[in-house]
Write an enzyme that holds these catalytic residues in place. Structure first.
Site, short mmCIF file in Angstrom:
data_model
loop_
_atom_site.label_atom_id
_atom_site.label_comp_id
_atom_site.label_asym_id
_atom_site.label_seq_id
_atom_site.Cartn_x
_atom_site.Cartn_y
_atom_site.Cartn_z
CE LYS A 63 -3.36 85.46 3.24
NZ LYS A 63 -2.83 86.42 1.82
CE1 TYR A 121 -5.57 86.56 5.59
CE2 TYR A 121 -4.36 85.49 7.44
CZ TYR A 121 -4.50 86.36 6.40
OH TYR A 121 -3.50 87.69 6.18
CB SER A 149 -0.71 85.40 6.52
OG SER A 149 -0.73 85.64 8.00
N1 LIG Z 1 -2.43 93.06 7.96
C1 LIG Z 1 -1.88 92.11 8.44
O1 LIG Z 1 -1.57 91.95 9.54
C2 LIG Z 1 -1.30 90.99 7.49
C3 LIG Z 1 -0.70 89.84 7.90
C4 LIG Z 1 -0.08 88.87 7.44
C5 LIG Z 1 -0.49 88.89 6.01
N2 LIG Z 1 -1.32 89.99 5.40
C6 LIG Z 1 -1.66 89.82 3.97
O2 LIG Z 1 -1.24 90.90 3.35
C7 LIG Z 1 -2.14 91.17 2.14
C8 LIG Z 1 -2.49 92.56 2.25
O3 LIG Z 1 -3.22 92.86 3.47
P1 LIG Z 1 -3.59 94.16 4.02
O4 LIG Z 1 -3.37 94.09 5.49
O5 LIG Z 1 -2.73 95.45 3.27
O6 LIG Z 1 -5.01 94.63 3.50
P2 LIG Z 1 -5.99 95.71 3.48
O7 LIG Z 1 -5.58 97.07 4.17
O8 LIG Z 1 -7.45 95.11 3.93
O9 LIG Z 1 -6.14 95.60 1.81
C9 LIG Z 1 -6.33 94.79 1.05
C10 LIG Z 1 -6.09 95.04 -0.27
O10 LIG Z 1 -6.93 93.98 -0.92
C11 LIG Z 1 -7.69 94.44 -2.04
N3 LIG Z 1 -8.87 93.50 -2.16
C12 LIG Z 1 -9.64 92.98 -1.17
N4 LIG Z 1 -10.45 91.95 -1.53
C13 LIG Z 1 -10.31 91.98 -3.04
C14 LIG Z 1 -11.06 91.59 -4.15
N5 LIG Z 1 -11.90 90.62 -3.83
N6 LIG Z 1 -10.52 91.94 -5.52
C15 LIG Z 1 -9.54 92.60 -5.66
N7 LIG Z 1 -8.79 93.12 -4.75
C16 LIG Z 1 -9.13 92.83 -3.35
C17 LIG Z 1 -8.11 95.68 -1.40
O11 LIG Z 1 -8.51 96.39 -2.51
P3 LIG Z 1 -9.90 97.59 -2.32
O12 LIG Z 1 -9.56 98.83 -2.55
O13 LIG Z 1 -10.83 96.87 -3.58
O14 LIG Z 1 -10.77 97.12 -1.38
C18 LIG Z 1 -7.01 96.41 -0.80
O15 LIG Z 1 -6.21 97.03 -1.82
C19 LIG Z 1 -3.25 90.44 2.29
O16 LIG Z 1 -2.95 89.20 1.27
C20 LIG Z 1 -3.14 89.83 3.70
O17 LIG Z 1 -3.71 88.56 3.85
C21 LIG Z 1 -1.85 90.90 5.99
#
Ligand SMILES: NC(=O)c1ccc[n+]([C@@H]2O[C@H](COP(=O)([O-])OP(=O)(O)OC[C@H]3O[C@@H](n4cnc5c(N)ncnc54)[C@H](OP(=O)(O)O)[C@@H]3O)[C@@H](O)[C@H]2O)c1
Length: 279
Positions: free
Chosen positions: A173, A169, A156
Site C-alpha cells: 500500500k 499489506y 490504505s
Molecule cells: N476495508 C478496509 O478497511 C480497507 C481499508 C483501507 C484500504 N482498503 C483497500 O480498499 C480496496 C477494496 O477493499 P474492500 O475492503 O472493498 O475489499 P473486499 O470487500 O475484499 O473486495 C475486494 C475486491 O477486490 C477483488 N479482488 C480480490 N482479489 C482479486 C484478484 N486476485 N483479482 C481481481 N480482483 C480481485 C474482489 O473481487 P472478487 O469478486 O473477484 O473476489 C473484490 O471486488 C483494497 O485495495 C483494500 O486494500 C480497504
C-alpha cells in the site's frame, strides 16, 4: 460550469477493479450516479452481475463487465484493453482490487513478521503491487488519447503508518502511494493526474473478521478518534472528487479517509474521554 457541475463525471469512461463488492462496488455506483460510463472488473463476470444490475436500474446506463485474476501478470493489460474497447476509450483507471494475506481457506492471516512466509507475501505483492504497475502501464496509451485522463489507486492508511502483523499489506500500500507520486510527476506534462486514496477501517468483506468480533473491533476503534467504522460509500465520494474536474489541479496526492486514525496524537487521544484522575 457551476460548482456542482465540477463534481460530475459526465461521459467519463472508467475502469474500476475490485468492483464486485465493498469499496469498489460503492465507487462504481457513485461514478455511474455522477454520469460516468463504467467497466466493472472482478475475478469472474458473475461477481459483478449484481452491481451492474443495480447501476442499470438506478442510473439507466449499461455497466460493462470484464473479468480476470489480477494475480496473473497477463490479466491486467487484457482487462484494460477490453474495458477501453467496450467503452470506446478510457479516461479513468481506478485500481481498487486488493488483498490481505490469507490462509488456504481464505481467512486473513495476521501474524508476527518473522513468522510470515513467502507464500503469504506473494499474492499480496502480485495483486496490490505488480497488478498496479501493470494496470497503469497498460492504461497509459489509452489515457494519452483522453481529454481528462486520471488514475486513482486505492491504497490504505496501512501504507502510511506502522501496522505490525500486516507488513506485506502495508508495504504494497505504501508502494501504491509512491507510484502515484512518481507517475503524477512523470505524467503531468501529458495532463494525466494520478492520486491515491488511503482509507482507514471500512466495513467490508475484507475486514469482516474484525468488525464481526465485537471485542477486537472495540479495541481497534479506541484508536480511531471518530470511534466508528466507515461505510464504503464514505470512500466513494472522495473517489468521485479526485477524478472530477473539481480536482483538476490535484495530482500526486494521497487523500486519507480514516476518521482521524493517522492523526499524530502522541497517545493523548484518550483525553477526549476526560482527563485521567489527578489531572
Ligand atoms: N476495508 C478496509 O478497511 C480497507 C481499508 C483501507 C484500504 N482498503 C483497500 O480498499 C480496496 C477494496 O477493499 P474492500 O475492503 O472493498 O475489499 P473486499 O470487500 O475484499 O473486495 C475486494 C475486491 O477486490 C477483488 N479482488 C480480490 N482479489 C482479486 C484478484 N486476485 N483479482 C481481481 N480482483 C480481485 C474482489 O473481487 P472478487 O469478486 O473477484 O473476489 C473484490 O471486488 C483494497 O485495495 C483494500 O486494500 C480497504
Amino acid at each position: 460550469m457551476t460548482v456542482t457541475d465540477l463534481f460530475r463525471l459526465d461521459d467519463v469512461r472508467a475502469l474500476i477493479t475490485g468492483a464486485s463488492r465493498g469499496i469498489g462496488a460503492a465507487i462504481a455506483q457513485a461514478f455511474a450516479e455522477s454520469g460516468a460510463r463504467v467497466a466493472l472488473a472482478a475475478r469472474t463476470e458473475r461477481a459483478t452481475e449484481d452491481v451492474a444490475g443495480r447501476i442499470g436500474r438506478s442510473c439507466g446506463t449499461e455497466a460493462h463487465r470484464v473479468a480476470g485474476d489480477l494475480a496473473d501478470p497477463e490479466v491486467a493489460p487484457r482487462l484494460v484493453d477490453q474495458a477501453a474497447h467496450a467503452l470506446g476509450g478510457l479516461d479513468v483507471l481506478v485500481h481498487n482490487a486488493g488483498v490481505l494475506p490469507t490462509d488456504p481457506q481464505g481467512n486473513p492471516v495476521l501474524k508476527p513478521f518473522a513468522r510470515s512466509t513467502p507464500e503469504e507475501w506473494q499474492p499480496v505483492v502480485a495483486v496490490n503491487l505488480a497488478a498496479t504497475v501493470a494496470l497503469c502501464r497498460a492504461a497509459h496509451r489509452h489515457l494519452l488519447e483522453s481529454p481528462r485522463p486520471s488514475v486513482l489507486l486505492v491504497s490504505s492508511v496501512a501504507g502510511l503508518i506502522g501496522v505490525p502483523t500486516m507488513e506485506a499489506y502495508g508495504v504494497t500500500k505504501a508502494a501504491q502511494v509512491s507510484l502515484a507520486r512518481s507517475l503524477a510527476t512523470g505524467w503531468a506534462p501529458q495532463r494525466i493526474r494520478v492520486n491515491a486514496l488511503c482509507p482507514g477501517w471500512v466495513r467490508t468483506d475484507m475486514t469482516s473478521v474484525v468488525h464481526g468480533d465485537e471485542a477486537l473491533s472495540g479495541h481497534l476503534l479506541r484508536h480511531v478518534p471518530m470511534r466508528r467504522w466507515a461505510d464504503p460509500g464514505e470512500v466513494a465520494g472522495s473517489a468521485v472528487f479526485l477524478t472530477s474536474p473539481a480536482a483538476s489541479f490535484i495530482t500526486g496526492q494521497a487523500l486519507v479517509i480514516d476518521g482521524g486514525l493517522s492523526v499524530p496524537h502522541g497517545g493523548l487521544a484518550d483525553l477526549a474521554a476526560g482527563p485521567p484522575d489527578g489531572m
